[in-house]
Design a protein around this motif. Structure first.
Motif, PDB file in Angstrom:
ATOM      1  N   GLN A  31       0.825  -1.207   0.000  1.00  0.00           N
ATOM      2  CA  GLN A  31       0.000   0.000   0.000  1.00  0.00           C
ATOM      3  C   GLN A  31       0.860   1.258   0.000  1.00  0.00           C
ATOM      4  N   ALA A  32       1.928   1.255   0.802  1.00  0.00           N
ATOM      5  CA  ALA A  32       2.812   2.419   0.860  1.00  0.00           C
ATOM      6  C   ALA A  32       3.524   2.630  -0.476  1.00  0.00           C
ATOM      7  N   LYS A  33       3.979   1.543  -1.096  1.00  0.00           N
ATOM      8  CA  LYS A  33       4.645   1.653  -2.395  1.00  0.00           C
ATOM      9  C   LYS A  33       3.682   2.172  -3.454  1.00  0.00           C
ATOM     10  N   ARG A  34       2.441   1.684  -3.405  1.00  0.00           N
ATOM     11  CA  ARG A  34       1.447   2.115  -4.379  1.00  0.00           C
ATOM     12  C   ARG A  34       1.118   3.598  -4.213  1.00  0.00           C
ATOM     13  N   ARG A  35       0.995   4.028  -2.953  1.00  0.00           N
ATOM     14  CA  ARG A  35       0.698   5.433  -2.674  1.00  0.00           C
ATOM     15  C   ARG A  35       1.825   6.343  -3.162  1.00  0.00           C
ATOM     16  N   LYS A  36       3.055   5.930  -2.927  1.00  0.00           N
ATOM     17  CA  LYS A  36       4.211   6.700  -3.371  1.00  0.00           C
ATOM     18  C   LYS A  36       4.282   6.759  -4.892  1.00  0.00           C
ATOM     19  N   TYR A  37       3.959   5.643  -5.535  1.00  0.00           N
ATOM     20  CA  TYR A  37       4.003   5.571  -6.995  1.00  0.00           C
ATOM     21  C   TYR A  37       3.022   6.551  -7.619  1.00  0.00           C
ATOM     22  N   PHE A  38       1.770   6.550  -7.153  1.00  0.00           N
ATOM     23  CA  PHE A  38       0.753   7.405  -7.758  1.00  0.00           C
ATOM     24  C   PHE A  38       0.934   8.873  -7.383  1.00  0.00           C
ATOM     25  N   ARG A  39       1.577   9.141  -6.249  1.00  0.00           N
ATOM     26  CA  ARG A  39       1.892  10.530  -5.916  1.00  0.00           C
ATOM     27  C   ARG A  39       2.864  11.128  -6.917  1.00  0.00           C
ATOM     28  N   ARG A  40       3.787  10.304  -7.397  1.00  0.00           N
ATOM     29  CA  ARG A  40       4.810  10.802  -8.309  1.00  0.00           C
ATOM     30  C   ARG A  40       4.265  11.102  -9.702  1.00  0.00           C
ATOM     31  N   ILE A  41       3.070  10.593 -10.040  1.00  0.00           N
ATOM     32  CA  ILE A  41       2.484  10.885 -11.342  1.00  0.00           C
ATOM     33  C   ILE A  41       2.260  12.381 -11.510  1.00  0.00           C
ATOM     34  N   PHE A  42       1.967  13.071 -10.413  1.00  0.00           N
ATOM     35  CA  PHE A  42       1.677  14.499 -10.478  1.00  0.00           C
ATOM     36  C   PHE A  42       2.929  15.351 -10.248  1.00  0.00           C
ATOM     37  N   LYS A  43       4.091  14.703 -10.206  1.00  0.00           N
ATOM     38  CA  LYS A  43       5.339  15.430 -10.003  1.00  0.00           C
ATOM     39  C   LYS A  43       6.242  15.157 -11.200  1.00  0.00           C
ATOM     40  N   PRO A  85       6.578   6.318 -12.301  1.00  0.00           N
ATOM     41  CA  PRO A  85       5.448   6.162 -13.243  1.00  0.00           C
ATOM     42  C   PRO A  85       5.722   6.703 -14.634  1.00  0.00           C
ATOM     43  N   ALA A  86       6.965   7.076 -14.946  1.00  0.00           N
ATOM     44  CA  ALA A  86       7.268   7.671 -16.250  1.00  0.00           C
ATOM     45  C   ALA A  86       6.897   6.732 -17.395  1.00  0.00           C
ATOM     46  N   PHE A  87       7.150   5.428 -17.235  1.00  0.00           N
ATOM     47  CA  PHE A  87       6.830   4.463 -18.289  1.00  0.00           C
ATOM     48  C   PHE A  87       5.328   4.451 -18.553  1.00  0.00           C
ATOM     49  N   LEU A  88       4.520   4.456 -17.501  1.00  0.00           N
ATOM     50  CA  LEU A  88       3.071   4.450 -17.655  1.00  0.00           C
ATOM     51  C   LEU A  88       2.589   5.725 -18.327  1.00  0.00           C
ATOM     52  N   VAL A  89       3.180   6.855 -17.984  1.00  0.00           N
ATOM     53  CA  VAL A  89       2.794   8.130 -18.593  1.00  0.00           C
ATOM     54  C   VAL A  89       3.104   8.128 -20.087  1.00  0.00           C
TER      55      VAL A  89
END
Length: 263
Positions: A31-43, A85-89
């Motif tokens: 859960q913590a890894k997932r939260r950190k991952y999706f936070r970085r999408i907006f950065k 998340p750069a690859f997903l973007v």
């Protein structure tokens, strides 16, 4: 001096509360890894797009090199799944561009193209990916581990990353190359049109299976991962041969399906 330092370290470790250990462990939960991952999408500035483009290039040329980086991430960050998340973007950008191309070729109009884009992103890529990742997460953790009591487990996020890796060549072959060749080469009822179009499907599906196989083979605590390569490849080859023999143009069927579901 050394003795005093050793004693102070011992005292610090002994006085550390269980809650502190719990907080440290919580940082490594899914859960913590997932939260950190999706936070970085907006950065935007925290994402490494150059490396993501390098991965995309080598997924087409030498996918083994991509999974070497996954092994390095496990050694340095204690996780197999991507934390960037750069690859997903970038994959989403590719999907948007190819969807616009399909909208033009199929004359879908603005609303139809928008519907097509939503279908491709949220159903074809993410929705199907969730199902495939969950399937492989269950199979690998229950049947392919070297030791059922092994403390290591296949991360669900890694399974989803493997799907995204395998999906990218499929996207390039069936949503980019096919798009440019559809009208001049593939759209006819000739046998050679069917042969060429279906061969694109064969290569695309072969890439998907092979990159998926490489992904799980990269995990040192899994066994018999070869089962993820040969049976699916054989089924794909049989399906390809049958479709060519009966002159079933898979690319034309895909176009009809795409056009039908947005209406």
């Amino acid at each position: 001096m050394l003795t005093s330092v050793h004693v102070s370290k011992t005292e610090n470790s002994s006085t550390r509360s269980p809650s502190d250990n719990g907080m440290m462990d919580d940082r490594h939960t899914a859960q913590a890894k997932r939260r950190k991952y999706f936070r970085r999408i907006f950065k935007y500035r925290q994402m490494d797009f150059d490396f993501a483009m390098w991965q995309m290039l080598y997924l087409l040329l030498a996918p083994q090199k991509v999974y070497r980086n996954f092994q390095y991430r496990k050694q340095t960050k204690d996780q197999w799944a991507r934390d960037d998340p750069a690859f997903l973007v970038l994959l989403s950008i590719w999907l948007c561009g190819s969807s616009v191309g399909f909208g033009i070729v199929l004359s879908l109009g603005f609303v139809g193209t928008l519907k097509f884009l939503l279908w491709v992103v949220f159903v074809d890529c993410i929705g199907v990916g969730l199902l495939i990742a969950t399937f492989f997460w269950f199979v690998t953790n229950h049947y392919l581990k070297l030791n059922n009591k092994n403390f290591q487990e296949v991360e669900w996020g890694f399974c989803f990353d493997v799907h995204l890796n395998a999906f990218f060549p499929v996207l390039i072959l069936l949503h980019v190359i096919q798009l440019f060749l559809y009208m001049p080469v593939i759209s006819y009822d000739y046998f050679l049109s069917t042969l060429f179009g279906n061969s694109l499907w064969l290569v695309a599906m072969g890439y998907y299976v092979y990159i998926t196989f490489l992904g799980y083979t990269a995990l040192p605590f899994l066994k018999k991962t070869i089962a993820l390569l040969y049976p699916p490849s054989l089924l794909i080859l049989i399906f390809y041969c049958v479709s060519v023999i009966i002159n079933w143009n898979l690319c034309k069927s895909l176009m009809y399906f795409y056009k039908y579901r947005v209406k």
